[in-house]
Design a protein around this motif. Structure first.
Motif, PDB file in Angstrom:
ATOM      1  N   THR A 297     -24.874  10.421 -20.836  1.00 43.41           N
ATOM      2  CA  THR A 297     -25.461   9.167 -21.296  1.00 43.41           C
ATOM      3  C   THR A 297     -25.586   8.215 -20.121  1.00 43.41           C
ATOM      4  OG1 THR A 297     -24.489   9.428 -23.488  1.00 43.41           O
ATOM      5  CG2 THR A 297     -25.212   7.229 -22.885  1.00 43.41           C
TER       6      THR A 297
ATOM      7  N   VAL B  15     -30.170   9.811 -22.801  1.00 40.37           N
ATOM      8  CA  VAL B  15     -29.232  10.874 -23.162  1.00 40.37           C
ATOM      9  C   VAL B  15     -29.871  12.221 -22.830  1.00 40.37           C
ATOM     10  CG1 VAL B  15     -27.731  11.821 -24.952  1.00 40.37           C
ATOM     11  CG2 VAL B  15     -28.482   9.439 -25.108  1.00 40.37           C
TER      12      VAL B  15
ATOM     13  N   GLU C   8     -27.450   8.137 -35.901  1.00 38.56           N
ATOM     14  CA  GLU C   8     -26.705   9.065 -35.069  1.00 38.56           C
ATOM     15  C   GLU C   8     -25.230   9.058 -35.479  1.00 38.56           C
ATOM     16  OE1 GLU C   8     -25.811  10.029 -30.333  1.00 38.56           O
ATOM     17  OE2 GLU C   8     -27.119   8.365 -30.914  1.00 38.56           O
TER      18      GLU C   8
ATOM     19  N   ALA D 173     -22.912  15.376 -28.997  1.00 39.75           N
ATOM     20  CA  ALA D 173     -23.922  14.448 -29.524  1.00 39.75           C
ATOM     21  C   ALA D 173     -24.457  15.022 -30.826  1.00 39.75           C
ATOM     22  CB  ALA D 173     -25.053  14.242 -28.523  1.00 39.75           C
TER      23      ALA D 173
ATOM     24  N   THR E  56     -28.922  12.795 -32.141  1.00 38.14           N
ATOM     25  CA  THR E  56     -29.336  11.708 -31.247  1.00 38.14           C
ATOM     26  C   THR E  56     -30.849  11.570 -31.241  1.00 38.14           C
ATOM     27  OG1 THR E  56     -27.424  12.196 -29.851  1.00 38.14           O
ATOM     28  CG2 THR E  56     -29.161  10.831 -28.891  1.00 38.14           C
TER      29      THR E  56
END
Length: 512
Positions: A256, A369, A184, A175, A178
């Protein structure tokens, strides 16, 4: 269709690296993949070109799932126990992905893309897709072509159907930034190598090349189905990461999920079902041995919570509520959704487990997340290696000594029959577990409740729930301003030793 050696031109610059390597039936190893990823990070990022994007956009979600990989084209990298089928590209998975099969001698062969590999409706726009495009991903079926149990599809996402055969939350390779004000970044797996299992108990081994504007990566996945200890599937991950540019927030081992509402805050939605969520909490086992439970929220604006730690023992997004009656959904069965537990291998050092919660008004978008953020900044030229298991479990691993949170409920404050105090809510937390067995009002159990940016109001009640083995902790609270109240709560025995995990929440007075 017989496999042939890879000789075709590859679209993206990162993929040209493995194109040259795969020619001539050369051996392919994880060391080769790491060299590819590292070399790619030293060059500017070149976005993947999507041929015929207007045509791909016509392949909608519903049309995409009507396109099926032909059963007689199924691939068997590790025999009949792990059949592999490939996904067609579409509106939500437009970028082509290369698929290779690696044999037991470590030789890699390309699987050429062709419409002839798929069954599709006569009126599908996919018939007009140009030749030489590329796959979207793959899935692994159960023996005899029974339902799939793991799939890799879209960006760096992958997921399993868990111990009860119901897909829910997903994992990602990485990630990037985020939950921040800037957009993102979504690096993607641009190529997969699928081969025989390298370790006992695994069904397949998969290697993947990650590519993105700020990062490249070489991944090795060990895929194990129906592990007895975890009571579910296990995905073993080794990620070698190479920074192409500075990244402010690097999220390692990201999960997620979706959380709309639960019994805690069901007034958020007017749907007929009592609860709707893939996960209802973040569980953490810290490096020092503390167990933490953080119930999820559907906030009014993007919320970020950081749990600072050193060498965490595990964390995950968990679906603790398993009672069908609390969902009443006989279509997608939220009560059967898998939990996912990240179990680090080795010491990860200092950093933070970070939870991002994004507002949502329905169940169609993932808005939760969770991941690990290393304390060391991620700067251009840096290299990181992380190894961990993802255990796709019914529940998180529980402490043998501490009771766990069973339920969290929120409602109006005050005492029934008396005027409702303005700006006050009540929080009710139920604990259960062997640590509470045999305890009663005379056992000296005490509640510990602490708050910042707000006030906990007396009295604070802690008592056994009649007819059960559970204990209930109840208290009223109010906010100091418009920001949530950060609350920590747990129970201790007469010796001041904790007998429950620590419940934490960013709570808002929301019920009028």
């Amino acid at each position: 269709m017989k496999l042939k050696l890879f000789i075709a031109a590859i679209i993206s610059s990162s993929m040209s690296l493995h194109a040259a390597h795969a020619q001539g039936n050369a051996k392919f190893t994880f060391e080769d993949l790491k060299a590819m990823a590292k070399a790619s990070a030293e060059k500017p990022y070149t976005p993947t070109v999507v041929p015929a994007p207007e045509l791909i956009d016509k392949i909608t979600y519903d049309q995409h799932w009507k396109i099926r990989f032909k059963e007689d084209e199924t691939l068997y990298p590790n025999g009949k126990n792990a059949p592999v089928q490939l996904f067609y590209p579409g509106r939500y998975f437009p970028e082509p992905v290369k698929i290779y099969i690696r044999d037991d001698k470590k030789h890699a062969q390309d699987v050429p893309f062709s419409n002839e590999l798929f069954d599709m409706p006569a009126d599908s726009p996919a018939h007009d897709l140009p030749k030489g495009f590329g796959f979207a991903g793959f899935r692994i079926m159960r023996p005899d072509m029974k339902p799939d149990w793991i799939s890799f599809l879209g960006a760096s996402y992958f997921r399993t159907d868990g111990p009860q055969g119901q897909y829910g939350l997903s994992a990602r390779g990485i990630a990037i930034n985020t939950g921040m004000s800037e957009p993102e970044e979504f690096p993607r797996f641009s190529a997969f190598w699928i081969g025989p299992a390298e370790k006992k108990g695994e069904s397949l081994s998969v290697w993947a090349l990650l590519d993105g504007p700020s990062i490249t990566g070489a991944y090795r996945f060990g895929l194990a189905k129906d592990n007895k200890e975890a009571k579910g599937h296990i995905t073993s991950v080794t990620a070698n990461l190479y920074m192409r540019a500075d990244v402010e927030r690097l999220g390692v081992a990201p999960l997620t999920s979706m959380y709309w509402y639960s019994q805690k805050d069901k007034t958020v939605a007017k749907d007929w079902r009592p609860e709707i969520h893939d996960s209802d909490g973040l569980a953490i086992h810290t490096g020092s041995g503390q167990y933490i439970w953080r119930p999820l929220n559907n906030p009014q604006s993007v919320s970020t919570n950081s749990f600072f730690d050193e060498n965490p023992q595990g964390f995950g997004l968990i679906q603790r509520d398993r009672d069908f009656d609390n969902y009443q959904d006989d279509g997608v069965f939220y009560n059967k959704r898998s939990s996912a537990w990240i179990k680090p291998e080795g010491n990860w050092g200092k950093g933070a487990i970070q939870l991002i919660e994004i507002p949502t008004k329905d169940e169609t978008f993932d808005n939760i997340v969770a991941y690990w953020v290393p304390e060391k900044p991620a700067r251009k030229g840096d290299e990181f290696t992380f190894s961990y298991d993802i255990e796709w479990r019914p529940l998180d691993p529980k402490s043998e000594k501490l009771a766990s949170v069973a339920d969290t409920r929120q409602g109006l404050g005050g005492i029934p029959g008396q005027p409702i105090p303005e700006g006050v809510n009540k929080m009710v937390i139920d604990f259960e577990g062997p640590a509470l067995e045999g305890l009663d009002h005379k056992s000296g159990i005490k509640p510990i409740v602490e708050a910042s940016n707000g006030e906990i109001l007396e009295p604070i009640g802690a008592y056994p729930i009649v007819g059960t083995n559970k204990w209930r902790l109840a208290f009223d609270y109010k906010q100091s301003n418009n920001n949530p109240v950060h609350i920590r709560a747990y129970l201790v025995d007469k010796n001041e030793d904790a007998i429950t995990e620590t419940w934490v929440s960013d709570a808002k007075v929301t019920i009028e």
